[in-house]
Design a protein around this motif. Structure first.
Motif, mmCIF file in Angstrom:
data_model
loop_
_atom_site.group_PDB
_atom_site.id
_atom_site.type_symbol
_atom_site.label_atom_id
_atom_site.label_comp_id
_atom_site.label_asym_id
_atom_site.label_seq_id
_atom_site.Cartn_x
_atom_site.Cartn_y
_atom_site.Cartn_z
ATOM 1 N N VAL A 193 35.132 -77.549 9.924
ATOM 2 C CA VAL A 193 33.940 -77.866 9.136
ATOM 3 C C VAL A 193 32.865 -76.807 9.340
ATOM 4 O O VAL A 193 32.262 -76.317 8.375
ATOM 5 N N GLU A 194 32.599 -76.458 10.562
ATOM 6 C CA GLU A 194 31.668 -75.368 10.893
ATOM 7 C C GLU A 194 32.195 -74.659 12.128
ATOM 8 O O GLU A 194 32.732 -75.310 13.030
ATOM 9 N N ALA A 195 32.024 -73.352 12.172
ATOM 10 C CA ALA A 195 32.458 -72.601 13.345
ATOM 11 C C ALA A 195 31.788 -71.240 13.351
ATOM 12 O O ALA A 195 31.753 -70.560 12.322
ATOM 13 N N GLY A 196 31.258 -70.864 14.517
ATOM 14 C CA GLY A 196 30.763 -69.509 14.672
ATOM 15 C C GLY A 196 31.939 -68.557 14.838
ATOM 16 O O GLY A 196 33.093 -68.987 14.952
ATOM 17 N N ARG A 197 31.647 -67.278 14.875
ATOM 18 C CA ARG A 197 32.736 -66.296 14.977
ATOM 19 C C ARG A 197 33.489 -66.423 16.294
ATOM 20 O O ARG A 197 34.661 -66.069 16.374
ATOM 21 N N ARG A 198 32.843 -66.945 17.341
ATOM 22 C CA ARG A 198 33.498 -67.081 18.644
ATOM 23 C C ARG A 198 33.667 -68.542 19.031
ATOM 24 O O ARG A 198 33.772 -68.873 20.199
ATOM 25 N N SER A 199 33.725 -69.410 18.037
ATOM 26 C CA SER A 199 33.826 -70.842 18.299
ATOM 27 C C SER A 199 35.201 -71.225 18.822
ATOM 28 O O SER A 199 36.220 -70.649 18.443
ATOM 29 N N GLY A 200 35.220 -72.259 19.685
ATOM 30 C CA GLY A 200 36.486 -72.799 20.158
ATOM 31 C C GLY A 200 37.308 -73.412 19.040
ATOM 32 O O GLY A 200 38.531 -73.520 19.145
ATOM 33 N N ALA A 201 36.629 -73.797 17.956
ATOM 34 C CA ALA A 201 37.344 -74.371 16.814
ATOM 35 C C ALA A 201 38.300 -73.356 16.205
ATOM 36 O O ALA A 201 39.340 -73.729 15.631
ATOM 37 N N LYS A 202 37.973 -72.060 16.336
ATOM 38 C CA LYS A 202 38.867 -71.035 15.789
ATOM 39 C C LYS A 202 40.147 -70.937 16.610
ATOM 40 O O LYS A 202 41.177 -70.503 16.103
ATOM 41 N N THR A 223 23.941 -67.829 4.639
ATOM 42 C CA THR A 223 22.929 -67.468 5.635
ATOM 43 C C THR A 223 23.121 -68.197 6.956
ATOM 44 O O THR A 223 22.380 -67.959 7.909
ATOM 45 N N SER A 224 24.113 -69.099 7.022
ATOM 46 C CA SER A 224 24.288 -69.937 8.208
ATOM 47 C C SER A 224 25.240 -69.311 9.213
ATOM 48 O O SER A 224 26.414 -69.052 8.898
ATOM 49 N N LEU A 225 24.756 -69.088 10.435
ATOM 50 C CA LEU A 225 25.623 -68.571 11.498
ATOM 51 C C LEU A 225 26.722 -69.568 11.835
ATOM 52 O O LEU A 225 27.806 -69.182 12.269
ATOM 53 N N SER A 226 26.457 -70.854 11.620
ATOM 54 C CA SER A 226 27.431 -71.892 11.945
ATOM 55 C C SER A 226 28.650 -71.862 11.029
ATOM 56 O O SER A 226 29.668 -72.478 11.335
ATOM 57 N N SER A 227 28.534 -71.170 9.898
ATOM 58 C CA SER A 227 29.652 -71.129 8.947
ATOM 59 C C SER A 227 30.368 -69.776 8.923
ATOM 60 O O SER A 227 31.315 -69.607 8.158
ATOM 61 N N LEU A 228 29.949 -68.841 9.762
ATOM 62 C CA LEU A 228 30.566 -67.510 9.742
ATOM 63 C C LEU A 228 32.061 -67.577 10.047
ATOM 64 O O LEU A 228 32.867 -66.869 9.437
ATOM 65 N N GLY A 229 32.434 -68.409 11.016
ATOM 66 C CA GLY A 229 33.856 -68.533 11.356
ATOM 67 C C GLY A 229 34.669 -69.092 10.211
ATOM 68 O O GLY A 229 35.792 -68.642 9.954
ATOM 69 N N CYS A 230 34.116 -70.081 9.507
ATOM 70 C CA CYS A 230 34.808 -70.644 8.340
ATOM 71 C C CYS A 230 34.985 -69.587 7.258
ATOM 72 O O CYS A 230 36.057 -69.469 6.649
ATOM 73 N N HIS A 231 33.933 -68.808 7.010
ATOM 74 C CA HIS A 231 34.010 -67.778 5.978
ATOM 75 C C HIS A 231 35.024 -66.705 6.344
ATOM 76 O O HIS A 231 35.728 -66.174 5.469
ATOM 77 N N ASP A 232 35.131 -66.386 7.641
ATOM 78 C CA ASP A 232 36.152 -65.423 8.080
ATOM 79 C C ASP A 232 37.554 -65.942 7.774
ATOM 80 O O ASP A 232 38.425 -65.197 7.302
ATOM 81 N N LEU A 233 37.781 -67.224 8.060
ATOM 82 C CA LEU A 233 39.095 -67.824 7.807
ATOM 83 C C LEU A 233 39.420 -67.840 6.320
ATOM 84 O O LEU A 233 40.563 -67.605 5.914
#
Length: 336
Positions: A193-202, A223-233
């Motif tokens: 749902v939300e993940a930073g680039r270094r989140s454990g969710a990744k 603009t949300s840092l919390s969604s950067l990991g999702c956008h990378d995926l």
């Protein structure tokens, strides 16, 4: 040898009776592979990944469980919902909506009971009267985080709290990473749902992909840092975008269960639907990558990567060093 080395310091320590007494005190039990409620099908993916050189971890030897429901039965149709602890209001809202929507659809919500996205997903499922499973990185007799004591009690009453670790074990960083493979394995797919680039969710997302399960991600504000990991995926093509619980249900579609049933019960043993297109795209002689199969079949790459390991289980495909080949129905391990 690796296991012997890691357990050398406690090889003479026998706590079996004490651990069973402690878990019984909190209304829990130990579930082993020989028990009827053991989730054999979900954990088969871990065994297959390990056999093929995957580094996402082995099947658990046993699980400590609190709650009345049968573990295997409750995860027959399940989706993991994970994300950042430092979630935004947007992420918390989406996670709760997904949890409730999945519960209404009869899908068990699996998560890790952490602050943020995990807790919101559990609460959403509970609010809809559904079933949710929390996988902990400590003993099931411990409430972690402490702020979720009440939530964990509600989960025990309406679902299950599960851990690979015996009673009185405290959380540790490596245990969170280890438990993530169980979260990924118990679901037909995983939603980040939300993940930073270094989140454990990744980490859970990577395990989901390695197990051949459907990986989904929720787009967020750019603009949300919390969604950067999702956008990378999403940008890498590892995950498919989802914006509602209905899309999650559609994306997972009980791929493993439905595929096994269609392969075993149809008159000619042939797969159907998307599985048929993927099977026909495979060559009986030349190994193809999952991406090449996706191009040939017209099925989304994420779904192809989810279908192929399931097809391997029922003898419809075989994996080699360079890719995948077609097998004839009835030739694989799934017929046993």
């Amino acid at each position: 040898m690796a296991v012997a080395g890691e357990t050398e310091a406690r090889r003479r320590e026998c706590r079996a009776e004490e651990d069973l007494r402690l878990v019984a005190r909190v209304g829990g039990r130990l579930v082993v592979p020989e028990d009827d409620e053991w989730p054999a099908w979900p954990f088969t993916a871990l065994a297959n990944a390990a056999r093929n050189g995957g580094r996402c971890g082995l099947e658990p030897l046993a699980l400590w469980v609190r709650g009345a429901g049968p573990l295997g039965g409750l995860v027959e149709r399940a989706v993991a919902v994970v994300g950042s602890r430092a979630a935004s209001g947007y992420g918390l809202h989406v996670a709760a909506e997904f949890g409730a929507g999945l519960a209404r659809a009869g899908v068990t919500v699996v998560s890790g009971a952490a602050y943020g996205i995990d807790g919101a997903a559990h609460r959403g499922a509970l609010s809809a009267g559904g079933v949710t499973v929390a996988v902990l990185a400590c003993g099931v007799d411990r409430a972690y985080p402490a702020g979720h004591t009440g939530l964990l009690e509600r989960i025990c009453a309406q679902g299950l709290v599960v851990s690979e670790y015996p009673p009185e074990r405290t959380p540790a960083k490596h245990r969170f990473l280890t438990r993530n493979r169980i979260i990924a394995a118990l679901g037909d797919g995983t939603v980040v749902v939300e993940a930073g680039r270094r989140s454990g969710a990744k980490n859970t997302a990577a395990t989901t992909t390695a197990l051949g399960r459907v990986l989904m991600a929720v787009p967020g504000p750019v603009t949300s840092l919390s969604s950067l990991g999702c956008h990378d995926l999403l940008r890498s093509g590892e995950a498919v975008p989802v914006a509602s619980a209905a899309e999650v249900v559609e994306s997972t579609g009980r791929l493993g269960v439905d595929l096994v049933e269609s392969a075993r019960r149809s008159d000619d043993g042939e797969p159907k639907g998307e599985a048929l297109r993927v099977h026909e795209a495979l060559s009986p002689a030349v190994e193809l990558t999952a991406d090449a199969v996706a191009v040939e079949s017209g099925v989304e790459p994420a779904r192809v990567r989810a279908l192929l390991p399931q097809m391997e289980l029922v003898g419809l495909a075989s994996r080699g060093h360079r890719g995948w080949k077609r097998s004839q129905p009835g030739s694989g391990r799934g017929d046993a």
